[in-house]
Design an enzyme around this catalytic site. Structure first.
Site, PDB file in Angstrom:
ATOM      1  N   MET A 109       0.847  -1.205   0.000  1.00 28.02           N
ATOM      2  CA  MET A 109       0.000   0.000   0.000  1.00 28.02           C
ATOM      3  C   MET A 109       0.872   1.240   0.000  1.00 28.02           C
ATOM      4  O   MET A 109       1.714   1.401   0.890  1.00 28.02           O
ATOM      5  CB  MET A 109      -0.911  -0.003   1.226  1.00 28.02           C
ATOM      6  CG  MET A 109      -2.065  -0.963   1.071  1.00 28.02           C
ATOM      7  SD  MET A 109      -2.972  -1.102   2.593  1.00 28.02           S
ATOM      8  CE  MET A 109      -1.865  -2.072   3.581  1.00 28.02           C
ATOM      9  N   LYS A 284       2.565  -9.415  -9.998  1.00 29.14           N
ATOM     10  CA  LYS A 284       1.249  -9.034  -9.462  1.00 29.14           C
ATOM     11  C   LYS A 284       0.477  -8.212 -10.490  1.00 29.14           C
ATOM     12  O   LYS A 284       1.068  -7.416 -11.238  1.00 29.14           O
ATOM     13  CB  LYS A 284       1.459  -8.197  -8.194  1.00 29.14           C
ATOM     14  CG  LYS A 284       0.207  -7.555  -7.607  1.00 29.14           C
ATOM     15  CD  LYS A 284       0.510  -6.926  -6.262  1.00 29.14           C
ATOM     16  CE  LYS A 284      -0.675  -6.185  -5.690  1.00 29.14           C
ATOM     17  NZ  LYS A 284      -0.916  -4.884  -6.315  1.00 29.14           N
ATOM     18  N   HIS A 308      -5.788  -4.670  -8.435  1.00 27.09           N
ATOM     19  CA  HIS A 308      -5.256  -3.523  -7.693  1.00 27.09           C
ATOM     20  C   HIS A 308      -6.323  -2.927  -6.772  1.00 27.09           C
ATOM     21  O   HIS A 308      -6.435  -1.712  -6.610  1.00 27.09           O
ATOM     22  CB  HIS A 308      -4.755  -2.460  -8.686  1.00 27.09           C
ATOM     23  CG  HIS A 308      -3.581  -1.650  -8.220  1.00 27.09           C
ATOM     24  ND1 HIS A 308      -2.372  -1.638  -8.850  1.00 27.09           N
ATOM     25  CD2 HIS A 308      -3.437  -0.787  -7.184  1.00 27.09           C
ATOM     26  CE1 HIS A 308      -1.542  -0.812  -8.235  1.00 27.09           C
ATOM     27  NE2 HIS A 308      -2.160  -0.285  -7.215  1.00 27.09           N
ATOM     28  N   ASP A 338      -5.513 -11.011  -4.582  1.00 25.76           N
ATOM     29  CA  ASP A 338      -5.962  -9.930  -3.695  1.00 25.76           C
ATOM     30  C   ASP A 338      -7.125  -9.196  -4.353  1.00 25.76           C
ATOM     31  O   ASP A 338      -7.566  -9.582  -5.431  1.00 25.76           O
ATOM     32  CB  ASP A 338      -4.812  -8.967  -3.331  1.00 25.76           C
ATOM     33  CG  ASP A 338      -4.373  -8.044  -4.468  1.00 25.76           C
ATOM     34  OD1 ASP A 338      -5.137  -7.837  -5.450  1.00 25.76           O
ATOM     35  OD2 ASP A 338      -3.251  -7.506  -4.378  1.00 25.76           O
ATOM     36  N   SER A 339      -7.645  -8.190  -3.689  1.00 28.12           N
ATOM     37  CA  SER A 339      -8.709  -7.301  -4.167  1.00 28.12           C
ATOM     38  C   SER A 339     -10.061  -7.641  -3.542  1.00 28.12           C
ATOM     39  O   SER A 339     -10.763  -8.555  -3.990  1.00 28.12           O
ATOM     40  CB  SER A 339      -8.851  -7.283  -5.695  1.00 28.12           C
ATOM     41  OG  SER A 339      -7.630  -6.847  -6.300  1.00 28.12           O
TER      42      SER A 339
HETATM   43  C1  GLV Z   1      -0.903   2.543  -5.082  1.00 28.36           C
HETATM   44  O1  GLV Z   1      -0.516   1.451  -5.400  1.00 28.36           O
HETATM   45  C2  GLV Z   1      -2.244   2.953  -5.247  1.00 28.36           C
HETATM   46  O2  GLV Z   1      -3.049   2.145  -5.747  1.00 28.36           O
HETATM   47  O3  GLV Z   1      -2.564   4.082  -4.891  1.00 28.36           O
END
Ligand code: GLV
Length: 412
Positions: A109, A284, A308, A338-339
């Site tokens: 993050m 990823k 993401h 993930d997500s």
């Molecule tokens: C960083 O990876 C974002 O998604 O802000």
């Protein structure tokens, strides 16, 4: 660390060697209502200045991917087994040669040292204490060297710089720091359309303004405990890890953050990284089976199926939907995901569909913001107990027992 009685009764019936010593973490009384990861989000919404909360919680455009991620878990329903002796069950699992206490870890993050005091460090320490993996984002404000010293098992996630000398220098720096696992995120070849951030007054760097000052005044716990404390003790934070060299400061009226142009990169560039990086390489942001195969064929040790957290291309398929076909196409590597994961049931559905491991981002960021390391340890504990309790009700002792026979498509 204080101990408190287990809220989950027999939820954590694991062999002692598999679980960290302090599995029950107490939070300050003001956070006594926290019973699930979603509760940390509610607490962070009032704790954080609007623009900072918007950055962490937000997605892109119409938030279609964000919603699809959350909804994807409802497309499957469990078929539990009965009269299985589940008294020896364990949430522990092995990933890339290491035994972890739970089948989930912390997704990378960006700028989490803005939402939480020393955010990346807090996440790294909590992950080490609870024996789960933590992925350090390259878009971060604390030097990557400091994080791996606090947690030698931390992984580093890079956004590849566009030009080769900078790419090589970054990889060399990560290697010299002692990281053993490098994650390359592929789905951010350009900056996505974060309209919601602009509307909420968030930018990187943050621009000083009257409304930002008002946010500071109206969120004193964050202003004093996170922002001012950081400035006084560590100076103005800068982007430390996008490149081998230091980047822009987080607060500035005129500095432009360097969004490297990496739009021209292709699979050959990843092949070069594979040659340069002697450790484990995880790719990823994969959603297409062909890309998954490219990554594995060029030597990736693992892949993370991800959109993401819905923060790049809006309307992207939820990772859970494409997971089974990617698992089937890439049997030789651990396929992670993930997500949108928030519950033990979400984690178990992904494992039943063939994922080896799950990464979770925002909730750990919220937990670090509102309660520092004890908050993150509490979040890990809550989720691990959910996984353990749900394994019991499914009739499963080892996570490796899970397969598609424990699920049916909803509505079928
Ligand atoms: C960083 O990876 C974002 O998604 O802000």
């Amino acid at each position: 660390m204080q101990l408190e009685p287990s809220a989950g009764g027999t939820a954590a019936a694991q062999p002692a060697a598999e679980t960290p010593a302090a599995t029950q973490v107490a939070l300050p009384a003001r956070l006594g209502h926290i019973l699930s990861l979603d509760d940390f989000e509610r607490a962070a919404r009032s704790h954080l200045p609007g623009p900072v909360f918007a950055y962490v919680s937000g997605a892109v455009e119409r938030n279609a991917s964000l919603r699809a991620n959350a909804a994807s878990f409802e497309h499957y329903e469990f078929v539990p087994r009965m009269l299985v002796d589940i008294s020896r069950r364990t949430t522990a699992t092995t990933l890339l040669g290491k035994r972890y206490a739970a089948p989930f870890g912390m997704a990378p993050m960006g700028i989490c040292a803005l939402s939480a005091y020393r955010g990346d460090l807090v996440l790294a320490r909590a992950a080490a204490a609870e024996n789960v993996p933590m992925v350090m984002s390259g878009s971060s404000l604390i030097r990557l060297e400091e994080i791996v010293q606090a947690n030698p098992d931390a992984w580093f996630q890079a956004y590849l710089p566009g030009d080769e000398p900078n790419r090589i220098a970054l990889v060399e720096r990560v290697k010299a720091a002692g990281y053993r696992t490098l994650v390359i995120t592929l789905d951010a070849s350009i900056a996505s359309n974060r309209e919601n951030n602009i509307r909420a007054g968030f930018s990187t760097p943050l621009r000083p303004s009257l409304s930002l000052a008002w946010q500071g005044i109206t969120h004193p716990r964050w202003t004093v405990g996170t922002f001012l404390r950081t400035i006084v003790q560590h100076g103005m934070p800068h982007f430390e890890n996008n490149h081998a060299r230091r980047g822009a400061p987080i607060l500035s009226s005129n500095v432009q953050r360097d969004f490297s142009d990496r739009g021209h990169l292709d699979w050959d560039d990843l092949r070069t990284i594979r040659r340069l990086w002697p450790g484990q390489l995880v790719v990823k942001g994969i959603l297409d089976v062909r890309d998954a195969r490219f990554a594995v064929d060029l030597g990736a040790d693992g892949i993370i199926v991800s959109n993401h957290g819905g923060r790049q291309l809006d309307g992207t398929v939820a990772p859970l939907k494409v997971l089974p076909r990617i698992v089937q196409a890439c049997p030789e590597v651990p396929v992670m995901i993930d997500s949108g994961f928030r519950r033990g049931t979400d984690v178990l559905k992904a494992l039943a569909l063939g994922a080896k491991f799950v990464f979770i981002g925002r909730p750990f960021n919220y937990a670090a913001s509102v309660a520092g390391e004890p908050g993150v340890r509490k979040a890990i504990t809550l989720l691990r107990e959910e996984v353990s309790r749900n394994m019991a009700m499914l009739g499963v002792n080892q996570l490796s027992e899970l397969d598609a026979s424990y699920l049916l498509p909803a509505g079928s």
